[in-house]
Design a protein around this motif. Structure first.
Motif, PDB file in Angstrom:
ATOM      1  N   VAL A   1       5.463 -11.356   4.930  1.00  0.00           N
ATOM      2  CA  VAL A   1       5.154  -9.828   5.642  1.00  0.00           C
ATOM      3  C   VAL A   1       5.509  -9.134   4.111  1.00  0.00           C
ATOM      4  O   VAL A   1       4.558  -8.355   3.886  1.00  0.00           O
ATOM      5  CB  VAL A   1       6.280  -9.871   6.687  1.00  0.00           C
ATOM      6  N   ALA A   2       6.372  -9.506   3.478  1.00  0.00           N
ATOM      7  CA  ALA A   2       6.833  -8.451   2.298  1.00  0.00           C
ATOM      8  C   ALA A   2       5.532  -8.687   1.263  1.00  0.00           C
ATOM      9  O   ALA A   2       5.087  -7.724   0.561  1.00  0.00           O
ATOM     10  CB  ALA A   2       8.067  -9.189   1.455  1.00  0.00           C
ATOM     11  N   LEU A   3       4.870  -9.819   1.093  1.00  0.00           N
ATOM     12  CA  LEU A   3       3.909 -10.188  -0.017  1.00  0.00           C
ATOM     13  C   LEU A   3       2.915  -9.160   0.630  1.00  0.00           C
ATOM     14  O   LEU A   3       2.026  -8.538  -0.250  1.00  0.00           O
ATOM     15  CB  LEU A   3       3.637 -11.351  -0.083  1.00  0.00           C
ATOM     16  N   HIS A   4       2.411  -9.079   1.900  1.00  0.00           N
ATOM     17  CA  HIS A   4       1.483  -8.602   2.518  1.00  0.00           C
ATOM     18  C   HIS A   4       1.508  -6.947   2.211  1.00  0.00           C
ATOM     19  O   HIS A   4       0.537  -6.172   1.968  1.00  0.00           O
ATOM     20  CB  HIS A   4       1.170  -8.899   3.856  1.00  0.00           C
ATOM     21  N   LEU A   5       2.675  -6.466   2.666  1.00  0.00           N
ATOM     22  CA  LEU A   5       3.116  -5.039   2.389  1.00  0.00           C
ATOM     23  C   LEU A   5       2.724  -4.520   0.868  1.00  0.00           C
ATOM     24  O   LEU A   5       2.172  -3.640   0.672  1.00  0.00           O
ATOM     25  CB  LEU A   5       4.538  -4.922   2.912  1.00  0.00           C
ATOM     26  N   ILE A   6       3.343  -5.416   0.012  1.00  0.00           N
ATOM     27  CA  ILE A   6       3.206  -4.948  -1.461  1.00  0.00           C
ATOM     28  C   ILE A   6       1.626  -5.105  -1.828  1.00  0.00           C
ATOM     29  O   ILE A   6       1.435  -4.036  -2.649  1.00  0.00           O
ATOM     30  CB  ILE A   6       4.096  -5.939  -2.212  1.00  0.00           C
ATOM     31  N   LYS A   7       1.217  -6.035  -1.292  1.00  0.00           N
ATOM     32  CA  LYS A   7      -0.512  -5.969  -1.749  1.00  0.00           C
ATOM     33  C   LYS A   7      -1.108  -4.983  -1.251  1.00  0.00           C
ATOM     34  O   LYS A   7      -2.260  -4.548  -1.728  1.00  0.00           O
ATOM     35  CB  LYS A   7      -1.026  -7.455  -1.122  1.00  0.00           C
ATOM     36  N   LYS A   8      -0.925  -4.413   0.094  1.00  0.00           N
ATOM     37  CA  LYS A   8      -1.178  -3.332   0.632  1.00  0.00           C
ATOM     38  C   LYS A   8      -0.408  -2.180   0.346  1.00  0.00           C
ATOM     39  O   LYS A   8      -0.206  -1.378   1.570  1.00  0.00           O
ATOM     40  CB  LYS A   8      -1.753  -3.432   2.038  1.00  0.00           C
ATOM     41  N   LYS A   9      -0.206  -1.896  -0.575  1.00  0.00           N
ATOM     42  CA  LYS A   9       1.053  -0.781  -0.869  1.00  0.00           C
ATOM     43  C   LYS A   9       0.693   0.639  -0.292  1.00  0.00           C
ATOM     44  O   LYS A   9       1.338   1.106   0.461  1.00  0.00           O
ATOM     45  CB  LYS A   9       1.530  -0.809  -2.373  1.00  0.00           C
ATOM     46  N   ASP A  10      -0.606   1.134  -0.691  1.00  0.00           N
ATOM     47  CA  ASP A  10      -0.834   2.490  -0.312  1.00  0.00           C
ATOM     48  C   ASP A  10      -1.500   2.423   1.201  1.00  0.00           C
ATOM     49  O   ASP A  10      -1.247   3.526   1.706  1.00  0.00           O
ATOM     50  CB  ASP A  10      -2.305   2.630  -1.101  1.00  0.00           C
ATOM     51  N   GLN A  11      -1.974   1.394   1.623  1.00  0.00           N
ATOM     52  CA  GLN A  11      -2.123   1.317   3.011  1.00  0.00           C
ATOM     53  C   GLN A  11      -1.389   0.956   4.134  1.00  0.00           C
ATOM     54  O   GLN A  11      -1.313   1.528   5.045  1.00  0.00           O
ATOM     55  CB  GLN A  11      -3.494   0.452   3.199  1.00  0.00           C
ATOM     56  N   LEU A  12      -0.269   0.318   3.676  1.00  0.00           N
ATOM     57  CA  LEU A  12       0.803  -0.171   4.496  1.00  0.00           C
ATOM     58  C   LEU A  12       2.238   0.243   4.025  1.00  0.00           C
ATOM     59  O   LEU A  12       3.118   0.781   4.962  1.00  0.00           O
ATOM     60  CB  LEU A  12       0.856  -1.581   4.594  1.00  0.00           C
ATOM     61  N   LEU A  13       2.550  -0.186   2.799  1.00  0.00           N
ATOM     62  CA  LEU A  13       3.823  -0.006   2.611  1.00  0.00           C
ATOM     63  C   LEU A  13       4.439   1.464   2.315  1.00  0.00           C
ATOM     64  O   LEU A  13       5.462   1.769   3.040  1.00  0.00           O
ATOM     65  CB  LEU A  13       4.220  -0.710   0.976  1.00  0.00           C
ATOM     66  N   VAL A  14       3.693   2.352   1.903  1.00  0.00           N
ATOM     67  CA  VAL A  14       3.843   3.766   1.616  1.00  0.00           C
ATOM     68  C   VAL A  14       4.067   4.630   3.108  1.00  0.00           C
ATOM     69  O   VAL A  14       5.134   5.094   3.358  1.00  0.00           O
ATOM     70  CB  VAL A  14       3.077   4.425   0.651  1.00  0.00           C
ATOM     71  N   PRO A  15       3.316   4.217   3.978  1.00  0.00           N
ATOM     72  CA  PRO A  15       3.023   4.875   5.256  1.00  0.00           C
ATOM     73  C   PRO A  15       4.248   4.202   6.086  1.00  0.00           C
ATOM     74  O   PRO A  15       4.716   5.022   7.011  1.00  0.00           O
ATOM     75  CB  PRO A  15       1.782   4.635   5.834  1.00  0.00           C
ATOM     76  N   LEU A  16       4.550   2.853   5.914  1.00  0.00           N
ATOM     77  CA  LEU A  16       5.629   2.406   6.720  1.00  0.00           C
ATOM     78  C   LEU A  16       6.884   2.957   6.118  1.00  0.00           C
ATOM     79  O   LEU A  16       7.813   3.280   7.062  1.00  0.00           O
ATOM     80  CB  LEU A  16       5.498   0.911   6.464  1.00  0.00           C
ATOM     81  N   ALA A  17       7.056   3.156   4.992  1.00  0.00           N
ATOM     82  CA  ALA A  17       8.388   3.719   4.362  1.00  0.00           C
ATOM     83  C   ALA A  17       8.574   5.191   4.864  1.00  0.00           C
ATOM     84  O   ALA A  17       9.545   5.479   5.301  1.00  0.00           O
ATOM     85  CB  ALA A  17       8.469   3.807   2.839  1.00  0.00           C
ATOM     86  N   ASP A  18       7.544   5.839   5.047  1.00  0.00           N
ATOM     87  CA  ASP A  18       7.401   7.208   5.328  1.00  0.00           C
ATOM     88  C   ASP A  18       7.849   7.321   6.942  1.00  0.00           C
ATOM     89  O   ASP A  18       8.652   8.149   7.266  1.00  0.00           O
ATOM     90  CB  ASP A  18       6.133   8.016   5.213  1.00  0.00           C
ATOM     91  N   ALA A  19       7.240   6.325   7.753  1.00  0.00           N
ATOM     92  CA  ALA A  19       7.609   6.440   9.256  1.00  0.00           C
ATOM     93  C   ALA A  19       8.952   5.956   9.308  1.00  0.00           C
ATOM     94  O   ALA A  19       9.490   6.414  10.447  1.00  0.00           O
ATOM     95  CB  ALA A  19       6.673   5.301   9.680  1.00  0.00           C
ATOM     96  N   ILE A  20       9.382   5.300   8.658  1.00  0.00           N
ATOM     97  CA  ILE A  20      10.965   4.513   8.664  1.00  0.00           C
ATOM     98  C   ILE A  20      11.935   5.599   8.355  1.00  0.00           C
ATOM     99  O   ILE A  20      12.856   6.090   9.300  1.00  0.00           O
ATOM    100  CB  ILE A  20      11.299   3.509   8.029  1.00  0.00           C
TER     101      ILE A  20
END
Length: 214
Positions: A31-50
């Motif tokens: 999961v971490a690797l997938h989030l990092i690979k999709k940083k702009d599409q997933l990791l950044v929005p997820l961090a903002d939502a959290i």
């Protein structure tokens, strides 16, 4: 001893993800690797939502649900039947019933079950809040939608006793006070089963076939 393959920030992310239900160390790494690979599409929005969840999410002062406002969206919904109250163990159970759309009622979240072995007593649950709501006289039926476990049934019996004692006291002061009907989930909920893992059809049958709690 295995060597580190990533920096401390990534290792910390993996460790935190591994604490989530259903995720072990290997799944957390994927999961971490997938989030990092999709940083702009997933990791950044997820961090903002959290971050927004940390600052805005709160517990409803009326029912115990989790929302961004108190009273919550369910408690302020005037389309619901205020005379019917569904008592659940946890917020996940409330969401499961709402997801199935089986009942249009108000809710009350206990925050767990009685468990003497774990040191959880009546004062650790939201039972006093339930008695405050029932004392107002607006509720006509309570559905004890607790899990079919030993702890769940013990909690249901305790709540029933408390409600019956309260009704006696209220009737002594006000003979016109009507006792609340107490019912429980019936067919469809297996012994040892938990609501959050049941499908919508099973939940619907359980609500429709509820019986008086004895």
């Amino acid at each position: 001893m295995a060597n580190r393959v990533a920096g401390p920030e990534i290792e910390k992310l993996i460790q935190l993800l591994a604490k989530l239900p259903g995720l072990g160390p290997r799944s957390a790494r994927r999961v971490a690797l997938h989030l990092i690979k999709k940083k702009d599409q997933l990791l950044v929005p997820l961090a903002d939502a959290i971050n927004q969840a940390v600052t805005k999410v709160q517990i409803c002062e009326t029912c115990g649900n989790i929302d961004s406002a108190s009273p919550c969206t369910i408690c302020t919904d005037r389309r619901r039947d205020p005379a019917l109250l569904v008592v659940v163990e946890d917020v996940s159970d409330l969401w499961a019933l709402e997801r199935a759309g089986v009942v249009n009622a108000a809710y009350h979240v206990l925050g767990g079950t009685l468990s003497p072995l774990d040191g959880i007593g009546p004062d650790d649950l939201n039972i006093p809040g339930l008695l405050v709501r029932t004392a107002k006289g607006d509720i006509r039926e309570i559905i004890l939608a607790v899990n079919a476990t030993v702890e769940g049934q013990t909690t249901a019996h305790y709540i029933t006793d408390q409600l019956q004692n309260q009704a006696k006291d209220l009737q002594a002061d006000n003979p016109t006070f009507e006792r609340i009907r107490i019912s429980q989930l019936a067919h469809g909920v297996p012994i040892g089963g938990e609501l959050d893992y049941l499908d919508e059809g099973t939940l619907l049958q359980a609500i429709r076939s509820r019986t008086s709690f004895e």
